[in-house]
Design an enzyme around this catalytic site. Structure first.
Site, PDB file in Angstrom:
ATOM      1  N   GLU A 316      30.078   9.862  82.732  1.00 24.87           N
ATOM      2  CA  GLU A 316      30.507   9.252  83.736  1.00 24.87           C
ATOM      3  C   GLU A 316      30.690   7.826  83.453  1.00 24.87           C
ATOM      4  OE1 GLU A 316      27.620  10.058  86.913  1.00 24.87           O
ATOM      5  OE2 GLU A 316      28.273  12.354  87.134  1.00 24.87           O
ATOM      6  N   PRO A 317      31.314   7.524  82.587  1.00 27.00           N
ATOM      7  CA  PRO A 317      31.639   6.125  82.373  1.00 27.00           C
ATOM      8  C   PRO A 317      32.459   5.428  83.310  1.00 27.00           C
ATOM      9  CG  PRO A 317      33.162   7.302  80.838  1.00 27.00           C
ATOM     10  CD  PRO A 317      32.338   8.096  81.902  1.00 27.00           C
ATOM     11  N   TYR A 363      21.838  -9.623  90.537  1.00 27.22           N
ATOM     12  CA  TYR A 363      21.159  -9.321  89.466  1.00 27.22           C
ATOM     13  C   TYR A 363      20.845 -10.596  88.463  1.00 27.22           C
ATOM     14  CZ  TYR A 363      23.714  -4.682  90.570  1.00 27.22           C
ATOM     15  OH  TYR A 363      24.001  -3.680  91.289  1.00 27.22           O
ATOM     16  N   CYS A 390      28.641 -21.467 101.299  1.00 26.96           N
ATOM     17  CA  CYS A 390      27.540 -22.189 101.941  1.00 26.96           C
ATOM     18  C   CYS A 390      26.253 -21.293 101.428  1.00 26.96           C
ATOM     19  CB  CYS A 390      27.450 -22.241 103.488  1.00 26.96           C
ATOM     20  SG  CYS A 390      29.010 -23.210 103.740  1.00 26.96           S
ATOM     21  N   TYR A 420      32.636  -3.772  89.302  1.00 26.22           N
ATOM     22  CA  TYR A 420      31.802  -4.102  90.490  1.00 26.22           C
ATOM     23  C   TYR A 420      32.226  -5.379  91.127  1.00 26.22           C
ATOM     24  CZ  TYR A 420      29.328  -0.103  88.662  1.00 26.22           C
ATOM     25  OH  TYR A 420      29.158   1.309  88.267  1.00 26.22           O
TER      26      TYR A 420
END
Length: 462
Positions: A316-317, A363, A390, A420
């Site tokens: 599942e790439p 991340y 902000c 993403y």
């Protein structure tokens, strides 16, 4: 093509404290990081044969640009490498109707994990029998729709889901093909939030605790469910296959247990995705052909040792296909040298930020960034590219060498933003989300248009 000004130039202070040294040529494009069509012409970045200044003029900034030819080539590469198996493009990385059509045309299957992603796929005309539905908390409505639309596979993630899906299958008088997601206890070497196969997390049925074996027994008792295989996903940004080897060993052990206890030999084994891409220099993505060969060897060896037929392999790439094909274009708004205790840090503010790329804040992700709208032979400065929101954590690229004559109005390009970024984009500070533009053969096509303030107001009914 219109004429483009060279832009003003001035020198900035090179900070005394910095991480590492600058590249020998700030205009150089590392081919392991940038899309395959990325070139410099007279110092200006071109994508799909188009000057990025023209892309910015036509589509505005920020804008996410996808190299269609690169996407298709990577999809074909996976299809060829895993011939005889199934490649499911992970739509969560980025999905639009146009991308779903590319996936179908290149012979791949599609993995969706919400009703919204399923809607995109179906609206694009994607064959439902080539879709797999994932998710740790699928709603009743999503399960019902999967059954009614004849989705090809449902990956089961909880005991509750087994009962709910079986009820929907009985209601519709259908048999639904399912896989059981197994938590194999393998923690990929990645960020905690994207490691998905260690025991202490929300996905799947634990192998070591016996929950996976119990899930198998419960599914086999349901007449409306056909158990066709096991599924595992060990994490993301993986640069070696050792974790897959441990995962396959444990999954095949469960396949053997299923055969011995239930007399059933499951025909499919899905090892998930997670192969890493290059975001910065030094990242070393695996060759997909070599990965396919190694995964086949691992599974065949394990099955031979267990006395089992070799199941049909699936992967599942998502990021590995779309990630390297994306570049985000920004316009510089301010350049601000700030004195710190150890020197000068230069903050380069752009017209996007965490609303279109949350990964750096979430991340601590790293990215590669270049001055895209002109050449420069100015000395390098260590910069931090920040957004317009902000939040002090609104950082796009934490540390990057840019020419010291970078000024407001320049275009910056951040590489490897196909995966993403748009998928996780938000309207923080009521900022409309950027468009996604495909480029190929000197032509640009809008896949997802830019949001407007009118779009935001349509939802504000109070």
């Amino acid at each position: 093509m219109r004429a483009h000004p060279a832009g003003p130039r001035h020198a900035e202070v090179l900070p005394a404290a910095h991480l590492g040294g600058p590249a020998t040529d700030l205009n150089e494009l590392d081919p392991t990081i940038w899309p395959r069509s990325a070139t410099r012409e007279n110092g200006v970045l071109h994508l799909g044969g188009i000057d990025v200044r023209d892309l910015a003029a036509e589509h505005g900034t920020p804008a996410i640009v996808l190299d269609e030819g690169d996407f298709r080539a990577r999809a074909r590469g996976y299809a060829e490498a895993f011939a005889g198996g199934d490649v499911f493009y992970a739509g969560k990385a980025f999905l639009s109707r146009g991308v779903a059509r590319w996936v179908d045309e290149e012979g791949l299957h599609l993995d969706v994990c919400t009703g919204g992603e399923l809607t995109v796929a179906l609206k694009a005309g994607f064959p439902p029998e080539k879709i797999a539905l994932h998710g740790n908390n699928k709603s009743r409505a999503e399960l019902k729709r999967a059954v009614d639309e004849n989705v090809g596979r449902v990956v089961l993630d909880s005991y509750v889901e087994i009962v709910r899906l079986a009820a929907e299958a009985q209601r519709a008088g259908k048999t639904v093909k399912v896989l059981i997601r197994v938590t194999v206890g393998v923690e990929a070497h990645t960020h905690e939030y994207i490691a998905t196969a260690h025991e202490d997390q929300k996905f799947g049925f634990s192998l070591s605790g016996g929950e996976a074996a119990e899930a198998v027994a419960r599914v086999l008792r349901q007449p409306g469910l056909e158990l066709v295989g096991l599924h595992s996903h060990i994490g993301s940004q993986i640069f070696d296959t050792s974790g897959f080897e441990v995962s396959a060993h444990r999954l095949v052990g469960l396949l053997r247990q299923i055969r011995d206890e239930h007399g059933v030999e499951l025909p499919e084994l899905d090892l998930g995705g997670g192969l890493g891409i290059a975001y910065v220099g030094g990242d070393t993505p695996l060759d997909v052909g070599a990965v396919a060969k190694e995964l086949r060897r691992i599974v065949e060896t394990e099955c031979t040792n267990a006395g089992l037929p070799v199941p049909r392999l699936a992967v599942e790439p998502g990021r590995a296909i779309v990630g390297p094909t994306g570049v985000t274009l920004y316009e510089v708004g301010t350049v601000k040298p700030v004195e710190t205790g150890s020197g000068t840090r230069t903050y380069v503010s752009v017209d996007g930020g965490m609303s279109d790329n949350l990964r750096t804040a979430l991340y601590d992700a790293e990215y590669t960034c270049v001055l895209a709208s002109r050449a420069s032979d100015a000395p390098p400065m260590l910069a931090r590219v920040v957004g317009r929101h902000c939040e002090s954590g609104d950082v796009v690229v934490k540390d990057v060498w840019l020419p010291s004559d970078t000024v407001p109005g320049d275009l910056l390009a951040v590489a490897a933003t196909g995966a993403y970024c748009r998928s996780m984009a938000s309207n923080y500070n009521h900022t409309p989300r950027p468009p996604v533009v495909a480029v190929a053969d000197r032509t640009s096509t809008v896949l997802v248009r830019r949001e407007t303030e009118d779009d935001l107001m349509r939802l504000d009914v109070g």
